[in-house]
Design an enzyme around this catalytic site. Structure first.
Site, PDB file in Angstrom:
ATOM      1  N   ASP A 401       1.004  -1.193   0.139  1.00 10.87           N
ATOM      2  CA  ASP A 401      -0.047  -0.064  -0.088  1.00 10.87           C
ATOM      3  C   ASP A 401       0.854   1.213   0.153  1.00 10.87           C
ATOM      4  OD1 ASP A 401      -2.295   1.594   0.036  1.00 10.87           O
ATOM      5  OD2 ASP A 401      -3.112   0.364   1.728  1.00 10.87           O
ATOM      6  N   GLU A 404       3.171   5.005  -3.804  1.00 15.14           N
ATOM      7  CA  GLU A 404       3.274   6.326  -4.503  1.00 15.14           C
ATOM      8  C   GLU A 404       4.500   7.258  -3.892  1.00 15.14           C
ATOM      9  OE1 GLU A 404      -0.325   7.243  -2.234  1.00 15.14           O
ATOM     10  OE2 GLU A 404       0.277   5.453  -3.692  1.00 15.14           O
ATOM     11  N   ASP A 474      -7.869   4.626  -3.841  1.00 18.63           N
ATOM     12  CA  ASP A 474      -9.047   4.596  -3.157  1.00 18.63           C
ATOM     13  C   ASP A 474      -9.888   5.551  -3.676  1.00 18.63           C
ATOM     14  OD1 ASP A 474      -7.443   3.251  -1.446  1.00 18.63           O
ATOM     15  OD2 ASP A 474      -6.710   4.737  -0.070  1.00 18.63           O
TER      16      ASP A 474
END
Length: 806
Positions: A401, A404, A474
């Site tokens: 997760d 980035e 998300d």
């Protein structure tokens, strides 16, 4: 004209030719030249791919690509000069360089123009990068007015063709940027820079401008069509390895299962209900409080016996992956060890608060910091703890997760953080490539018995080589968001990265305060899971409300049954899906295919953003608008309620050049037209290209439950067709050593004959004898998911060629 004048002219011509000859230097790979104070180099990487380097004259530097792993091959090329125009020609493409102004043009071998640089458009602006004197750089190109281009990663703007836009390319939660585009003309261009970059396309120019760079560095590749371009891109940046079969089954997830008992109960419930499932995912905070963020240990008391948890999952014939992050809390062992080598960055990331209450208590800062994945020692430390704390338990894969990574309260000075490779600014967008690559490389070095599988939130060019499936972030649940996932994922695939998915149902339910009690959301979820059944990964996930099938009713309820139908349809297609996944690895193909890939000559198909091909013969047309909910007003309270009283329709475009067979009805329809399709809540429009041979797998509770010894083989007549059924051990890397088999099915439409070719190859556990149940699909038999009562032919196959007449 006297002899003296002629002699002078000849001398002048010789002198001019001599001067021209000195304006470039031929190298083994191409040429070098200095034009208008810019050093230029053109290198052939192969006969179809060229690298262009430009820098201020006399500037010395060393540029090692993070994305490109291919070394240039010795390529035969010819040079020819007419006046100021120098031509370099391989047996596939031609590159022209104007020796006066430095403009480069790219053409086919036959001389058809593909792409022009804009004259004098290379930009080098002095830039101080955290004390290092370097440049901001840019280059502009000129595209044809109506030239369609695709790619550039995942964006949430719903555009299929990527023209007339401006993108600030810096990795984010729901936007994954890859500075690569693919043209309808059969070429691609990769801008090899990792700093924040502006891509802009307008009627005048198409340009890349990057904040930091020692040089302009881009690759031009010609493939003739989209598949050819993607093959060239993967040739440069790495091939996509195979995923295990089980990863193509159904995944259940949520934010978050708060104990190991809750997680196990979900799988047990699916098994009790007879609903297939292969994957379960544990989200964050199994490590305890935020000061222990990403400790890679089960320090939360609700996960009292992690080995038992993993064993229980496996004993239920399921697999498990777990959330790992790219940042660490100050009380973790990783934090302390990384801090000692200067491998932690200093900017705000998630979570900001040490308190787990909402809203966050900012007077208790978490101290969580992002690590430096560009540092090989830091990647070693990351794996050391991951291997010891989690992989050793038998964990099946990773959910990386915030890859980035999360960057909150952004300040430009944050990018001054120093990494192993220089400023964070210089390498910002390659963060996901480096951190995902670290895990892949380390796991491969430990074992070849378990294929690597990484689910991650961000990506950069070349990430396909690291067994990574990127999800679209998300996203906030809405019908618009559902539609936008399609074009986002397709453009991502057109960058050469084949595996992606979205959170089925969307992550946040901010627009649905009544959550699952809102009929509009329940309808949206059903349509999203239908779409998810035809993505590389089928994963239900989100926050605000659980999404397990039993949250939507019970067997016999309309929505429950529709969800079950989608999951079971996915499993019936596993032999097809696994075979096209092999085509990706072996032949540089693409799983989810924008219509431009197979119908480039159909102008009406090029900008469609809500249809695509799964493989090369199955047209998927997700429903992306509400149809079966209506508003019910009672006093001051307005609710959405279901209304299934009337079957609604969806308009669909069927690409021209082929006939199409409705998957559900068997009806044949000519391509090149729009059709109106009945779409009851349990139907996603699917059309099969005439000539497809489609294997249908057994009804199972998990992907590997039954052998493929009794497959139904559907033939969709109307054109000749070929399909290759691929099989191996379904997990491990023995296929890389040749341990696999293929069976080629060929349909001759004129003769009405199906030839099942001789089996090629072998692997441990291969079926020596099997049954193929052959169905020629029509409007009367063999359509949809129905079990066919009578087959046209039943073939006992023992590996030798068999031909049957249908």
């Amino acid at each position: 004209m006297n002899k003296k004048v002629i002699s002078i002219l000849i001398t002048l011509l010789i002198l001019i030719g001599s001067i021209q000859a000195q304006t470039y230097q031929k190298t083994d790979l191409g040429i070098k030249s200095t034009i208008n104070s810019i050093d230029m180099e053109i290198q052939f990487y192969n006969s179809s791919t060229v690298r262009v380097l430009k820098s201020p004259a006399g500037r010395t530097f060393e540029k090692n690509s993070l994305s490109v792993i291919k070394t240039p091959q010795k390529t035969n090329f010819e040079t020819d000069q007419i006046g100021n125009e120098l031509s370099l020609k391989s047996n596939k493409i031609q590159v022209n360089l104007n020796l006066e102004n430095g403009k480069i043009s790219f053409l086919t071998y036959s001389g058809k123009l593909l792409l022009n640089e804009k004259e004098n458009s290379a930009v080098f602006t002095d830039f101080n990068d955290a004390g290092n004197k370097t440049y901001s750089i840019g280059q502009s190109f000129i595209l044809e007015k109506d030239e369609a281009i695709y790619g550039l990663g995942i964006q949430q703007q719903g555009k299929m063709i990527q023209r007339n836009l401006k993108l600030n390319m810096i990795q984010g939660n729901t936007d994954d940027y890859i500075p690569f585009f693919l043209s309808i003309k059969g070429y691609g261009l990769f801008w090899d820079n990792y700093s924040p970059t502006i891509f802009e396309d307008n009627p005048e120019i198409t340009s890349f401008k990057s904040e930091v760079g020692e040089c302009v560095d881009y690759y031009f590749m010609y493939g003739g069509n989209a598949d050819g371009v993607i093959a060239q891109m993967r040739n440069l940046t790495g091939q996509a390895p195979m995923f295990p079969l089980w990863t193509y089954g159904y995944w259940q997830s949520k934010e978050r299962y708060k104990s190991q008992d809750e997680l196990i109960e979900v799988i047990e419930k699916y098994r009790e209900l007879g609903i297939p499932i292969d994957g379960i995912i544990q989200d964050w905070q199994y490590w305890g409080n935020n000061y222990l963020w990403n400790a890679m240990e089960f320090l939360n008391e609700e996960f009292y016996d992690p080995q038992k948890m993993v064993d229980d999952v496996h004993n239920l014939n399921a697999h498990m992956i777990i959330s790992i992050w790219n940042s660490f809390g100050p009380m973790t062992k990783q934090f302390k060890e990384l801090d000692q080598i200067g491998a932690l960055m200093d900017f705000q990331t998630w979570p900001q608060s040490g308190s787990q209450k909402w809203p966050p208590r900012m007077d208790y800062p978490s101290g969580v910091r992002v690590y430096d994945p560009y540092n090989p020692q830091a990647r070693d430390i990351y794996w050391k703890y991951l291997n010891k704390g989690i992989f050793s338990l038998g964990m099946d894969g990773w959910w990386m997760d915030s890859s980035e990574p999360d960057h909150l309260n952004f300040k430009p000075s944050d990018l001054d953080n120093q990494t192993w490779l220089g400023s964070f600014r210089k390498v910002r967008n390659a963060f996901p490539l480096m951190t995902v690559g670290g895990v892949y490389d380390h796991q491969r070095s430990v074992t070849s018995e378990k294929r690597v599988f990484i689910l991650t939130r961000s990506a950069f060019a070349g990430q396909q080589r690291y067994a990574a499936n990127t999800w679209t972030g998300d996203v906030v649940s809405s019908w618009k968001a559902l539609r936008n996932q399609i074009s986002g994922g397709l453009n991502f695939s057109l960058c050469g990265i084949p595996h992606w998915n979205s959170d089925i149902g969307g992550f946040f339910l901010w627009e649905y305060p009544k959550k699952l009690n809102d009929a509009d959301y329940r309808e949206l979820y059903v349509r999203w899971i239908q779409f998810g059944a035809f993505c590389p990964m089928m994963r239900s996930h989100g926050t605000d409300a659980p999404r397990e099938i039993y949250q939507f009713g019970k067997k016999g309820d309309i929505l429950y049954d529709a969800i079950e139908k989608s999951i079971k349809l996915r499993y019936s297609l596993l032999p097809y899906i696994y075979s096209i996944s092999w085509d990706v690895t072996a032949n540089q193909s693409t799983m989810t295919r924008a219509l431009v890939m197979d119908f480039a000559n159909d102008k009406d198909a090029l900008d469609i953003n809500d249809e695509y091909m799964l493989g090369k013969a199955l047209l998927v047309c997700p429903v992306t608008a509400p149809m079966y909910s209506k508003k019910n007003v009672q006093g001051k309270d307005t609710t959405n309620v279901e209304d299934f009283g009337e079957i609604k329709k969806q308009e669909i475009y069927l690409p021209k050049g082929t006939d199409w067979i409705d998957f559900w009805t068997g009806d044949k329809i000519k391509g090149g037209q729009k059709v109106s399709k009945d779409v009851p809540i349990d139907i996603i429009p699917l059309y099969v290209k005439a000539g497809l041979i489609l294997p249908i797998g057994p009804e199972v509770q998990y992907a590997g439950e039954k052998k493929w010894d009794n497959l139904e083989i559907r033939v969709y007549p109307g054109a000749d067709g070929t399909f290759v059924l691929y099989e191996d051990e379904f997990d491990n890397y023995n296929y890389e050593k040749g341990a696999y088999s293929t069976i080629t099915f060929q349909w001759d439409d004129a003769k009405k004959e199906l030839t099942i070719g001789e089996r090629k190859g072998s692997f441990p556990g291969m079926l020596e004898e099997r049954k193929f149940n052959i169905v020629k699909v029509s409007a009367d038999a063999g359509s949809g998911m129905e079990i066919v009562a009578k087959y046209d032919q039943v073939v006992i196959y023992k590996g030798k060629e068999v031909t049957v007449n249908l």
